[in-house]
Every structure is written in structure tokens, then in C-alpha cells.
Design an enzyme around this catalytic site. Structure first.
Site, PDB file in Angstrom:
ATOM      1  N   GLU A 146       1.135  -1.494   0.389  1.00 27.31           N
ATOM      2  CA  GLU A 146       0.058  -0.012  -0.072  1.00 27.31           C
ATOM      3  C   GLU A 146       0.979   0.687  -0.385  1.00 27.31           C
ATOM      4  OE1 GLU A 146      -3.392   0.065  -0.142  1.00 27.31           O
ATOM      5  OE2 GLU A 146      -3.840  -2.082   0.308  1.00 27.31           O
ATOM      6  N   CYS A 161      -2.165   9.568   1.906  1.00 30.39           N
ATOM      7  CA  CYS A 161      -1.702   9.007   0.704  1.00 30.39           C
ATOM      8  C   CYS A 161      -3.250   9.157  -0.276  1.00 30.39           C
ATOM      9  CB  CYS A 161      -1.904   7.373   0.951  1.00 30.39           C
ATOM     10  SG  CYS A 161      -3.185   6.927   1.565  1.00 30.39           S
TER      11      CYS A 161
HETATM   12  P1  NAD Z   1       8.503   4.794   4.181  1.00 32.41           P
HETATM   13  O1  NAD Z   1       7.582   4.398   3.560  1.00 32.41           O
HETATM   14  O2  NAD Z   1       9.227   5.905   5.221  1.00 32.41           O
HETATM   15  O3  NAD Z   1       8.335   4.484   6.284  1.00 32.41           O
HETATM   16  C1  NAD Z   1       7.279   3.376   6.385  1.00 32.41           C
HETATM   17  C2  NAD Z   1       7.131   2.468   7.158  1.00 32.41           C
HETATM   18  O4  NAD Z   1       8.509   1.882   6.694  1.00 32.41           O
HETATM   19  C3  NAD Z   1       8.320   3.142   8.440  1.00 32.41           C
HETATM   20  O5  NAD Z   1       7.597   1.783   9.304  1.00 32.41           O
HETATM   21  C4  NAD Z   1       9.878   2.761   8.167  1.00 32.41           C
HETATM   22  O6  NAD Z   1      10.136   2.542   9.578  1.00 32.41           O
HETATM   23  C5  NAD Z   1       9.522   1.547   7.183  1.00 32.41           C
HETATM   24  N1  NAD Z   1      10.666   1.581   6.876  1.00 32.41           N
HETATM   25  C6  NAD Z   1      11.699   2.299   6.652  1.00 32.41           C
HETATM   26  N2  NAD Z   1      12.781   2.054   5.141  1.00 32.41           N
HETATM   27  C7  NAD Z   1      12.740   0.577   5.453  1.00 32.41           C
HETATM   28  C8  NAD Z   1      13.002  -0.183   4.784  1.00 32.41           C
HETATM   29  N3  NAD Z   1      14.715  -0.006   4.226  1.00 32.41           N
HETATM   30  N4  NAD Z   1      13.349  -1.720   4.647  1.00 32.41           N
HETATM   31  C9  NAD Z   1      11.519  -2.119   5.951  1.00 32.41           C
HETATM   32  N5  NAD Z   1      10.493  -1.236   6.760  1.00 32.41           N
HETATM   33  C10 NAD Z   1      11.500   0.015   6.719  1.00 32.41           C
HETATM   34  O7  NAD Z   1       7.219   5.650   4.411  1.00 32.41           O
HETATM   35  P2  NAD Z   1       6.569   7.087   5.532  1.00 32.41           P
HETATM   36  O8  NAD Z   1       6.515   8.346   5.829  1.00 32.41           O
HETATM   37  O9  NAD Z   1       6.331   5.963   6.724  1.00 32.41           O
HETATM   38  O10 NAD Z   1       5.041   6.996   5.679  1.00 32.41           O
HETATM   39  C11 NAD Z   1       4.773   7.887   4.462  1.00 32.41           C
HETATM   40  C12 NAD Z   1       4.166   7.343   2.246  1.00 32.41           C
HETATM   41  O11 NAD Z   1       3.631   6.013   3.017  1.00 32.41           O
HETATM   42  C13 NAD Z   1       4.428   7.527   1.549  1.00 32.41           C
HETATM   43  O12 NAD Z   1       4.615   7.605   0.570  1.00 32.41           O
HETATM   44  C14 NAD Z   1       2.499   7.893   1.619  1.00 32.41           C
HETATM   45  O13 NAD Z   1       1.552   7.792   0.750  1.00 32.41           O
HETATM   46  C15 NAD Z   1       2.525   5.857   2.434  1.00 32.41           C
HETATM   47  N6  NAD Z   1       0.993   5.656   2.356  1.00 32.41           N
HETATM   48  C16 NAD Z   1       0.741   4.679   1.471  1.00 32.41           C
HETATM   49  C17 NAD Z   1      -0.998   4.077   2.285  1.00 32.41           C
HETATM   50  C18 NAD Z   1      -2.034   3.115   1.193  1.00 32.41           C
HETATM   51  O14 NAD Z   1      -2.471   2.831   1.830  1.00 32.41           O
HETATM   52  N7  NAD Z   1      -1.547   3.098   0.261  1.00 32.41           N
HETATM   53  C19 NAD Z   1      -1.082   4.640   3.395  1.00 32.41           C
HETATM   54  C20 NAD Z   1      -0.558   5.818   4.348  1.00 32.41           C
HETATM   55  C21 NAD Z   1       0.347   6.190   3.640  1.00 32.41           C
END
Ligand code: NAD
Length: 491
Positions: free
Chosen positions: A259, A293
Site C-alpha cells: 500500500e 496517501c
Molecule cells: P516510509 O516508506 O518512510 O516508511 C514506512 C514504514 O517502513 C515505516 O515503518 C518505516 O520505519 C519502514 N521502513 C523504512 N525503511 C525500511 C526498509 N528499508 N525496510 C523495511 N521497512 C522500512 O513511509 P512513511 O514516511 O512512514 O509514510 C508515508 C508514505 O506512506 C507516503 O508515501 C504515503 O503515501 C504512504 N502511505 C500509503 C498508504 C496506502 O494505503 N497506500 C497509506 C498511508 C501512507
């Protein structure tokens, strides 16, 4: 300070029903994005912690996968009640941990009990089909079985909803979970759920939680991806991180629900009601300061309505209150971190230098970025091509509905979209031409309900949360036959 508050300020891992420190003893500070104050000290987990949590989840699987539907249902009904009883405290934590305004906090608090009550109903969803077989005497079935341990990685932006969503369907369908919340929301996205599900009667080890700082996220993710006991992963977060995770999961032939981010279009056709369109666009683009998102990032307007619509929207956007998310009048609270603020500022400055016009906002105010409306953004700019997670939207003027559809699809993303028109049939026809997992006709893109199939296409990911749609993701379909007599064999 209440007992809950004291524990929240000291977030430890939850592994096998015990609150434990990180194996390496490290902790990290969890900051209020508006004030910069430390609101919690959380365990800085790494690979070893994730491995311990996976062991605990694996040990709990045999028992939980056999728990009857009534038992699973009771846990979710109780969890909904417990969460509701803690409403004010949770809304306050959402503000201090994630900069969430009161309105968006209340939305999350309304959504999650509904999600849990839906999950409670899903405990009794039919688990398969009887399949016609050409083999004489054979009774054939497709039966859904729980998969085992599920890894759940969640973001901070709607921490309450997105961590709850990451664990609800896996657990109710009989799996056990290791939840890894964002480093920005170890409490409302993580440890809170340990407290609530313990009170709701979930057996030890069914839900395990490992917190980590930014540096530890990759190590925890690597363990979830590579450990053979983990059978599925769900990831909600940015497209960049999701891509890395999916590449690694591919090597292990492991299924991942992704997602991811969006560059969501809101199409405003010439027959839309002007006032409604302005209110819808402002809500869709700036709720939670554009850190959703589904936020409308590109507002695609048909020429005949463009001038009036743009002027009215710019005026409305300029008046959106900026500041402390605890103030009831605040619409635009802080961005999650100084780094996020820097990215938003830099991308806006870049497009302005390249010729874009600022119709509203366009600058920072403390930890916040003012609600910003742009026009004439160059198509080759970084801003035009990738999601900018903040309160910035761009207007594009088009000559026809066909051009609007082409503009809406001219992105690598495909999460949510909206089509504002006073003609529902026309809107429905356009919905079928949009490359998006979600289309709302005569509404803006930001909308979710627990029972709906939620997910994207293209670079916004794959798989669906929501109601029984999530059953596909978190169960394995097993083909079973029962031969009632004997069958002939050729030798
Ligand atoms: P992010 O990708 O920075 O982090 C998401 C999660 O992944 C966090 O828990 C983070 O600690 C973890 N993470 C970071 N690096 C990682 C790695 N190398 N391996 C595994 N896990 C890792 O995103 P964010 O800033 O926390 O959230 C915002 C983003 O999420 C935006 O792009 C938004 O559009 C998206 N989002 C999507 C949805 C959806 O349902 N499609 C919903 C909410 C947010």
C-alpha cells in the site's frame, strides 16, 4: 501522570506477551513534531529483536489458528470497546506524536472501532467453496487456511488506522503477527495496540511489536522478509521503501501486500457545482496537511470553470489556519519532521524557479508549511513526477474531459482519484477510464471505510485491505478432495 502515560513514555517491545527492552539495550527519542519535545523513549530494535518476535509469533500460531470464530470475534469486539473508552487520551497522543489535528484524530478514532467490528464479523465469513469434480466419488473443496506468521510494517501518517489495519485482518483470519511501527509513531502505531489487545484477551504471542529507529528499520524489515517462518508481509509506506521490500521479498518468493504512495488527481469538470468543488478540493488536498496517501495533489480543471474555481480555491486555501495541532481552529499542523519540511520547501522553491506560479502559501511557518496552491508546474520537475507528502497541490487546466482523463493517468502512481461533476453517469463512465485503485464520483479522493477494497495500481502498489477482500491476502487457498469410495488406477 497516569499509569498508561508512564508506560507510553517508555515504549518497550512486546514479545510473547512480555514487555522487553531491545536486545542491544538501545533506545531512541520519539519527538513531538510541533514542539520538538521528547514524548516517548522507545526500544531501538534490530534484527535480533525481530527474530525473537517471529519465534514468539510462530509458537503462538498453533493455538490461535485453531481458536474458534466466536473467540476471535470476542477479542475484536472488546478491542473496539477498549479503544473507544480511551478516546481522548488517544486523540491527544495522535497530536503529540504525529502532529495530527483534532478533526483528523477524531476521524481515526471513529474509523478503527468500525474496522475492529468489521473484523469481528469476518471471523464468521465463509472459508471456502465446494467445487465440482469429474473424478467419480470425489468431494472437492477450496478451503482457506491461515498462512502462519504475518509481518506488518506501518507508516506514521494515519498511525492509528494504518497499524490497526495492518494487524486486524491477519489476526482475525487466524494468523499471528509481528508489527513494526514507524519510528515516528512507536506508541499510537505500536505499543498502544499491545495494551489494547492484552486487555481484549488476545493470547500472548499472537501480536508482537518491535519498535526501531530510522537506522534500524531496514534490519527489522530484512528479518521479516528473509525469515522463513514469516509467510506474508503487509507494507504501508512510500513507493521507494515498498519497492526495496518487494525486490527483497521476490528473492524469497514471499507475497507482500503493498500500500504505497499516490499522486492523486481530482478532476473538476465544467458542470461541477463551483462552491462544492472548492470545498472538496480544499479538504482533499489539505486535510492532515496533505500527509495522506489519498491526498489530492493534482487538481485538473476544465477550462470553462477554471478561472472562477482557481480564484475561489486560492482564497479559501490562504485562509486555512496554521499552527499547533491541539488548537481546534488549526487545519494545517506541523510536517512530521524537519527533513519532511525541507523536502517540501525545496521542491516548491525548485518549481517556482522553473516558472510555476504560487497562488496561495509557498513558505514555511515554524514546523508547518502553509497550505500551498501552485499553477504552471513544469511537467519534468521532481514535484510533478513524485509524491510530495505535504500541503501542496497544483492546478492543471485542460480543454476537455478526455484531456482530463489523459492528464490524470499521466503518472506512474494509481491510488485514489476524484471526479467532480453534476452528472453521475458521466462520472461513472470516466471512472472506468481512470488508472486508479479507487475512484470517487462527485467527491474528492480522501475517503476510506473499513469494509471497502482499499489499494492501488501501478506504483501505488498491489493487494487490498478492507472487509473480506483482505482474506485473499492473509489466507492460503487449499484444494482438498475426499474420495468417498475407491477409484480405479491404470496400473
Ligand atoms: P516510509 O516508506 O518512510 O516508511 C514506512 C514504514 O517502513 C515505516 O515503518 C518505516 O520505519 C519502514 N521502513 C523504512 N525503511 C525500511 C526498509 N528499508 N525496510 C523495511 N521497512 C522500512 O513511509 P512513511 O514516511 O512512514 O509514510 C508515508 C508514505 O506512506 C507516503 O508515501 C504515503 O503515501 C504512504 N502511505 C500509503 C498508504 C496506502 O494505503 N497506500 C497509506 C498511508 C501512507
Amino acid at each position: 501522570m497516569s499509569a498508561t502515560e508512564a508506560r507510553a513514555r517508555d515504549c518497550r517491545h512486546l514479545i510473547g506477551g512480555k514487555w522487553v527492552d531491545a536486545a542491544g539495550g538501545g533506545t531512541f527519542d520519539d519527538l513531538d513534531p510541533y514542539t520538538g519535545d521528547v514524548v516517548a523513549s522507545a526500544a531501538a530494535g534490530d534484527r535480533e529483536d525481530a527474530a525473537r518476535a517471529i519465534e514468539a509469533a510462530n509458537a503462538a500460531f498453533a493455538g490461535w489458528s485453531q481458536a474458534g470464530p466466536g473467540r476471535r470475534q470476542a477479542v475484536f469486539l472488546k478491542a473496539a470497546d477498549v479503544l473507544e473508552s480511551r478516546r481522548d487520551e488517544v486523540v491527544e497522543w495522535l497530536a503529540k506524536e504525529t502532529g495530527c489535528s483534532f478533526g483528523f484524530g477524531m476521524f481515526q478514532m471513529g474509523f478503527v472501532p468500525g474496522l475492529f467490528r468489521q473484523a469481528a464479523g469476518a471471523a464468521y465469513a465463509p472459508l471456502g467453496q465446494v467445487l465440482p469434480s469429474d473424478l467419480p466419488g470425489a468431494f472437492a473443496m477450496g478451503v482457506r487456511r491461515p498462512v502462519g506468521v504475518v509481518g506488518a510494517i506501518s507508516p506514521w501518517n494515519a498511525a492509528l488506522i494504518l497499524s490497526a489495519r495492518a494487524i486486524a485482518a491477519p489476526i482475525v483470519f487466524g494468523n499471528t503477527v509481528v508489527l513494526s511501527p514507524s519510528e515516528h509513531s512507536p506508541y499510537v502505531g505500536g505499543l498502544l495496540w499491545g495494551e489494547i489487545f492484552a486487555e481484549a484477551g488476545l493470547p500472548d504471542g499472537v501480536l508482537n511489536i518491535v519498535t526501531h529507529d530510522r537506522a534500524g528499520a531496514a534490519a527489522v524489515g530484512e528479518e521479516l522478509v528473509s525469515n522463513p517462518r514469516v509467510r506474508r508481509i503487509n507494507f504501508t509506506g512510500s513507493t521507494a521503501t515498498g519497492r526495496k521490500l518487494a525486490e527483497a521479498a521476490g528473492r524469497h518468493l514471499k507475497r507482500v501486500v503493498l500500500e504505497l504512495g499516490g499522486q492523486n488527481p481530482l478532476i473538476v469538470l465544467a458542470d461541477a457545482d463551483l462552491e462544492y468543488a472548492v470545498n472538496a478540493a480544499a479538504f482533499g488536498a489539505y486535510l492532515h496537511q496533505g500527509q495522506i496517501c489519498m491526498s489530492a495533489r493534482r487538481i485538473i480543471v476544465e477550462r470553462p470553470i477554471a478561472e472562477k474555481f482557481t480564484a475561489a480555491l486560492a482564497e479559501k486555501v490562504s485562509g486555512l489556519g496554521v499552527g499547533d495541532p491541539r488548537e481546534p481552529t488549526t487545519i494545517i499542523g506541523p510536517l512530521i519532521s524537519p527533513a519532511a519540511l525541507e523536502t517540501v520547501s525545496r521542491r516548491v522553491d525548485e518549481v517556482v524557479k522553473a516558472g510555476a506560479k504560487v497562488l496561495a502559501g509557498g513558505s514555511a511557518e515554524g514546523a508547518c508549511y502553509r497550505a500551498t496552491l501552485l499553477a504552471d508546474v513544469p511537467r519534468d520537475s521532481e514535484f510533478a513526477q513524485v509524491e510530495t507528502f505535504g500541503p501542496v497541490a497544483a492546478i492543471e487546466v485542460v480543454e476537455s474531459a478526455d484531456e482530463a482523463v489523459a492528464a490524470a493517468n499521466a503518472t506512474s502512481y494509481g491510488l485514489a482519484s476524484g471526479v467532480l461533476t453534476s452528472d453521475p453517469d458521466r462520472g461513472l463512465a470516466i471512472a472506468g477510464r481512470l488508472q486508479a485503485g479507487i475512484v470517487h464520483v462527485n467527491d474528492q479522493p480522501v475517503h476510506d471505510e473499513p469494509q471497502m477494497p482499499f489499494g492501488g495500481v501501478k506504483d501505488s502498489g498491489w493487494g487490498r485491505f478492507g472487509g473480506t477482500f483482505a482474506m485473499d491476502e492473509f489466507t492460503e487457498m487449499q484444494w482438498v478432495t475426499v474420495q468417498s469410495g475407491t477409484r480405479p488406477f491404470p496400473f
